[in-house]
Write an enzyme that holds these catalytic residues in place. Structure first.
Site, PDB file in Angstrom:
ATOM      1  N   GLU A   1       3.573  48.400 -14.383  1.00 39.60           N
ATOM      2  CA  GLU A   1       3.296  49.725 -14.941  1.00 39.60           C
ATOM      3  C   GLU A   1       2.523  49.548 -16.248  1.00 39.60           C
ATOM      4  OE1 GLU A   1       4.569  53.834 -13.781  1.00 39.60           O
ATOM      5  OE2 GLU A   1       4.823  51.854 -12.868  1.00 39.60           O
TER       6      GLU A   1
ATOM      7  N   CYS B   1       0.741  53.534 -12.359  1.00 35.97           N
ATOM      8  CA  CYS B   1       1.335  52.534 -11.472  1.00 35.97           C
ATOM      9  C   CYS B   1       0.250  51.764 -10.722  1.00 35.97           C
ATOM     10  CB  CYS B   1       2.300  53.197 -10.484  1.00 35.97           C
ATOM     11  SG  CYS B   1       1.518  54.431  -9.413  1.00 35.97           S
TER      12      CYS B   1
END
Length: 451
Positions: A437, A403
């Site tokens: 992501e 992330c």
């Protein structure tokens, strides 16, 4: 440069946080080609941060943000940018980070979010010292946006916050003062099961005793039309945090459940869970494809080591797909491990799943067999001891779910000593923000040589 100094200019690029830049001035809530007027407010490391005063001429990608709070609220930085342009910016930012770190692989696309609004299954709304309920102003710890509606959560988010405001007035519930550490009401946390229709509302207060029985009964009654579970959470630390130390259940159960793909997950108030349920399925499928985790009749056992496994999001899903896959999961959060064990049971894969609680850097997971490994660390990335152990262990395949691709590209420098990047994917889990992501599959060089 003095506070309030005014400048004019045309936005020519973005910084690594997705903020518009011209010359050496950083102006949030702008886009390429905007001609703006802005005033100096602070320094952020080496950056001079300016507040956008006006857009004198809009750039080609600028649109009217649909949310009235968009130019001020810290929840969304990019609502004023056309969505296709957002995707291009994310792709360019990821590829630039990989290039600058010396990696020759590039992202060919960013997978689009299927839902642009009302996509989040969790929001933590803070309560300001003037009884504002919403989100903090962008870049500020002490200024609050009193949110009347929110396009990130379901359409009735504003109604929930209105009920809490009225309840606070009715019972003279004081807001928490984050400067002088006094008051009562701190956060309104809303968690949803997008596929199950369940919703949990947690009112986080400084101490349970500050909310008497009549007030507890009243807030439960007010919120019942909006929730299947209503909890009172206590957070007695001075630290500004929305996670409660303990809970009282005012209505319903102390959990909700969500379905991603064909897997049902139980989620507790403090549990980490991917905040975009629809795109979580895309992420899960992407990781599964990289690992080759499809339904299999092969009789050969395979072992998956799942670091930072949380409540079993990846491991349980792949165990359901492949009856010969055995999971060992490790996670710091003990309650999450309890949930992972429970979730494995309700999905009928508990005989092939083993979950252990503790810091990844201190556990003996290196003794577990691993044909494949998943790592899904927090934004800070892998602990140095974990990275070293992985390198010593050298499993044949690793899928790294990141992330924070800025940390990822740095850690890949170490991985490159023994691994090459076989595949890479980028997924837009958080539309209208610079976050993206990134998933990479690492293949051991020694495995290729042996073959």
């Amino acid at each position: 440069m003095r506070f309030g100094h005014r400048v004019h200019g045309k936005i020519t690029s973005y910084d690594e946080k997705g903020r518009g830049v011209f010359e050496n001035y950083t102006v949030p809530f702008t886009t390429l080609g905007d001609e703006v007027t802005a005033t100096f407010i602070k320094r952020d490391h080496k950056n001079k941060i300016f507040k956008l005063e006006s857009v004198d001429v809009g750039g080609p990608d600028r649109i009217q943000a649909p949310c009235p709070h968009a130019s001020n609220c810290g929840g969304c930085l990019w609502q004023h940018i056309q969505y296709d342009a957002q995707i291009k910016i994310k792709k360019d930012m990821v590829n630039s980070a990989f290039t600058q770190a010396g990696h020759d692989i590039q992202v060919s696309e960013v997978i689009h979010a299927k839902e642009k609004f009302h996509h989040r299954n969790r929001m933590d709304y803070c309560i300001g010292w003037n009884s504002e309920i919403g989100l903090k102003e962008y870049g500020s710890w002490s200024k609050y946006v009193d949110v009347q509606s929110c396009l990130l959560l379901n359409e009735d988010a504003g109604d929930i916050l209105r009920e809490v405001r009225e309840w606070m007035k009715e019972f003279d519930i004081l807001p928490w003062d984050a400067k002088f550490y006094r008051g009562v009401a701190r956060y309104v946390v809303v968690r949803e099961g997008k596929r199950t229709g369940e919703r949990m509302i947690i009112l986080v207060v400084h101490a349970f005793d500050d909310v008497h029985q009549d007030a507890r009964h009243a807030i439960a009654k007010r919120l019942q039309p909006y929730a299947t579970s209503i909890l009172l959470g206590e957070q007695s630390m001075d630290t500004d945090i929305s996670l409660a130390q303990k809970f009282l259940t005012l209505h319903g159960e102390a959990w909700i459940e969500e379905i991603v793909g064909d897997v049902r997950y139980r989620i507790h108030p403090n549990s980490f869970f991917q905040t975009n349920s629809v795109m979580a399925e895309v992420l899960q499928n992407t990781v599964g494809e990289m690992l080759g985790m499809k339904t299999s009749t092969n009789s050969t056992k395979k072992y998956l080591l799942d670091l930072y496994c949380g409540l079993g999001f990846f491991g349980i899903a792949f165990a359901k797909k492949n009856p010969q896959l055995y999971i060992s999961g490790f996670e710091l959060d003990a309650p999450a491990i309890e949930l992972a064990t429970y979730n494995a049971k309700i999905n009928e894969v508990d005989s092939r799943c083993n979950f252990t609680a503790g810091p990844a850097e201190d556990l003996s997971w290196s003794t577990h067999p691993a044909d494949v490994m998943i790592v899904d660390p927090p934004r800070s990335g892998l602990h140095p001891k974990v990275l070293k152990t992985i390198m010593d262990m050298a499993p044949p395949s690793i899928v790294y779910v990141s992330c924070n691709y800025h940390r990822l590209v740095e850690e890949l420098k170490t991985f490159s000593e023994k691994y090459f990047i076989e595949k890479i994917a980028a997924i837009d889990m958080f539309p209208h923000t610079p976050h993206v992501e990134v998933v990479v599959k690492l293949q051991a060089k020694h495995a290729i040589l042996k073959s």
